[in-house]
Design a protein around this motif. Structure first.
Motif: not given
Length: 271
Positions: A214-218, A243-246, A265-266, A270-271
């Motif tokens: 999953l990537s981007g704003d879903i 990378e950059g999402y969790t 998901y979001g 920045g951790e």
């Protein structure tokens, strides 16, 4: 003389420099202009029978009904151009080859819809969908059902009676070397409404499906992922974030028959 064309050399004229007025015109060898580049034209489509399978852009100029079968070695590119593509059963059956369906219209209203089955079914090959809405039928139907191959879904809205994306990862596909690999970039998993199956979900995972990114704003309107009994891979291990999402799960990390997991998901902080 500046009179060359794309079909023939031009001429050049010399004038007597002592004032006699005599001129001499000869062919200017090599002055022929290069041919104008050929700009590919879209194939305008008002019927599935007009769709080409050679990489030409098939641009819908009207709403279309019917289905296509894409086999190995074929390359289908479709611009819905704001139109609807519907069928009572599958809209696309991908059995190899590649297909790209997108919408170039400003409003992004292009839609693929099955009224009684999966909208997209694939066993192998590569499928990409961008900026469109994909709607499967009611009940146990899916928007996209895949038991093999590679899928990329970018900025699309997925909705169906059962699952927006059903990654079945059929054993035969795995044994043959083409298990499902799915990437979802942005977009939305939308609620289906009337006719939804009791197992209605955003993503269904079956048979050890484990390569979903999953990537981007879903947006998850139906914020549930389901795994079926044949899987031994936990949901939390099957879904990863770019990378950059969790992705975090609040329930159902262990696989049982139709255990559900809610996904939050979001973007990471920045951790």
């Amino acid at each position: 003389d500046n009179n060359a064309t794309t079909e023939a050399d031009g001429t050049k004229t010399a004038t007597c420099d002592n004032g006699c007025g005599t001129t001499d015109t000869v062919i200017d060898e090599g002055s022929k202009l290069p041919a104008e580049p050929v700009v590919p034209t879209d194939n305008e489509v008002t019927s599935v029978d007009q769709i080409l399978y050679d990489g030409t852009v098939n641009k819908f100029t009207a709403d279309v009904e019917g289905a296509i079968l894409v086999n190995a070695g074929q390359n289908v590119v479709i611009d819905l151009n704001g139109h609807k593509w519907t069928n009572v059963t599958k809209v696309i059956d991908l059995n190899g080859g590649t297909i790209l369906v997108y919408d170039s219209s400003e409003a992004k209203t292009g839609t693929m819809k099955s009224t009684g089955n999966d909208a997209v079914s694939m066993g192998q090959g590569e499928a990409s969908f961008k900026d469109i809405t994909i709607i499967g039928g009611p009940g146990s139907s899916d928007a996209i059902f895949a038991n093999g191959g590679t899928i990329t879904v970018e900025n699309c809205t997925l909705s169906a009676g059962k699952a927006g994306l059903n990654v079945a990862n059929d054993k035969a596909s795995v044994d043959a070397g083409y298990p499902v690999k799915a990437t979802v970039i942005g977009g939305k998993f939308a609620l289906y409404g009337e006719g939804a199956d009791a197992r209605n979900c955003a993503i269904e995972l079956r048979n050890n499906a484990s390569n979903i990114t999953l990537s981007g704003d879903i947006t998850f309107e139906n914020n549930v992922i389901i795994s079926k009994a044949a899987s031994t891979v936990a949901i939390k291990d099957a879904i990863t974030a770019a990378e950059g999402y969790t992705v975090t799960f609040t329930a159902g990390s262990n696989i049982q028959d139709y255990v559900t997991a809610t996904v939050n998901y979001g973007e990471t902080s920045g951790e």
